[in-house]
Write an enzyme that holds these catalytic residues in place. Structure first.
Site, mmCIF file in Angstrom:
data_model
loop_
_atom_site.group_PDB
_atom_site.id
_atom_site.type_symbol
_atom_site.label_atom_id
_atom_site.label_comp_id
_atom_site.label_asym_id
_atom_site.label_seq_id
_atom_site.Cartn_x
_atom_site.Cartn_y
_atom_site.Cartn_z
ATOM 1 N N PRO A 88 5.506 54.660 41.065
ATOM 2 C CA PRO A 88 4.946 55.982 40.789
ATOM 3 C C PRO A 88 3.867 56.366 41.799
ATOM 4 C CG PRO A 88 4.619 54.502 38.905
ATOM 5 C CD PRO A 88 5.337 53.745 39.935
ATOM 6 N N GLU A 89 4.068 57.475 42.453
ATOM 7 C CA GLU A 89 3.084 58.031 43.371
ATOM 8 C C GLU A 89 2.554 59.318 42.729
ATOM 9 O OE1 GLU A 89 4.646 58.127 47.414
ATOM 10 O OE2 GLU A 89 6.011 56.497 46.944
#
Length: 266
Positions: free
Chosen positions: A2-3
């Site tokens: 997850p960014e």
DNA sequence: AATGGGACCTGCGCGC
DNA sequence: TGCGCGCAGGTCCCAT
């Protein structure tokens, strides 16, 4: 994995679903993910607290509580928040006053959960560079000027700009036509402008599509993020570049898989 | 100062 | 079939 776009998606999902609800009970199935304070205090601070405010800083989620404390969540690579959950494969289950469960999953146990009095004083938060959306072009140019580092490594440095990881670094560089190994200070003014625009555009588009579900990332509902459909280079080694048909190349850069088109990116 | 590598972990897909 | 291995990548830490 997850960014920024994935964490922002989860943040918005959480706002819709669990804002204002009360945590009635916390069940810690795997204590390793609780980094601060000890498990007993972690549970004690959360149980009975209402979720008052939800925010995101870079890739970090912050749930501010009615008792003045905050639950700070870094999903790292395989962390997930799922609602409604079933507490089956979760590391921590948060029972809510609507009778449902918010599950925290994390296959690889890299994620970090904390309850803090003051989340802003967390060292990681203090060291964060600006969010790309808050970054004026003039400042971005100044920041790049003294840096000899390879541009891709720099973009992924959270103290430089915050929120970009391996996947979006590859995508924004492709969109900008910039080779990932270019020294940052070798970029022309025009390229810096193109790059900053690409960062903002791609992150915004990715948020719009609920992020990229590559490995573990899912939205709060368990639904997948749709932005994978728009990836140009990430995970496409050997496949033809969507612009020029040259096979997409994969190299290791700083130990990370790095995808680019050797013809489009100079 | 900047870079590279290892550590933290687990599950998956690959080759044999 | 099953085993061992490399790989996935966010961040910290250490060595050079």
């Amino acid at each position: 994995m997850p960014e920024l776009p994935e964490v922002e998606t989860i943040k918005r999902d959480l706002e819709k679903i669990i804002l204002g609800k009360k945590i009635t009970e916390v069940c810690v199935h795997h204590p390793a993910v609780i980094r601060q304070p000890d498990v007993a205090k972690f549970k004690q601070y959360l149980q009975g607290a209402k979720i008052k405010n939800i925010l995101r800083k870079a890739k970090v989620l912050v749930l501010e509580l009615s008792n003045g404390k905050s639950l700070v969540i870094h999903l790292k690579m395989t962390g997930q928040l799922v609602y409604p959950g079933d507490a089956k494969k979760s590391r921590v289950s948060f029972y809510l006053d609507d009778g449902k469960i918010l599950d925290f999953n994390d296959q690889r146990l890299f994620a970090e959960l904390r309850v803090l009095d003051d989340w802003r004083s967390l060292k990681f938060i203090q060291n964060l560079g600006p969010e790309p959306f808050d970054l004026p072009l003039a400042q971005f140019k100044e920041m790049l000027a003294p840096k000899k580092t390879k541009i891709k490594a720099l973009l992924m440095e959270q103290g430089f700009v915050s929120g970009i990881g391996n996947l979006y670094a590859a995508e924004v560089l492709f969109k900008s036509g910039i080779h990932p190994e270019r020294p940052a200070n070798s970029l022309s003014d025009k390229e810096k402008e193109t790059l900053l625009k690409a960062i903002k555009d791609i992150l915004n588009q990715a948020i719009k599509h609920g992020g990229s579900s590559i490995d573990d990332y899912v939205r709060l509902s368990g639904e997948r993020g749709d932005y994978v459909r728009y990836h140009r280079v990430y995970g496409r080694q050997g496949q033809p570049c969507l612009a020029c048909k040259t096979p997409v190349k994969r190299i290791a850069l700083g130990g990370r898989g790095t995808y680019f088109c050797p013809r489009c990116q100079k």
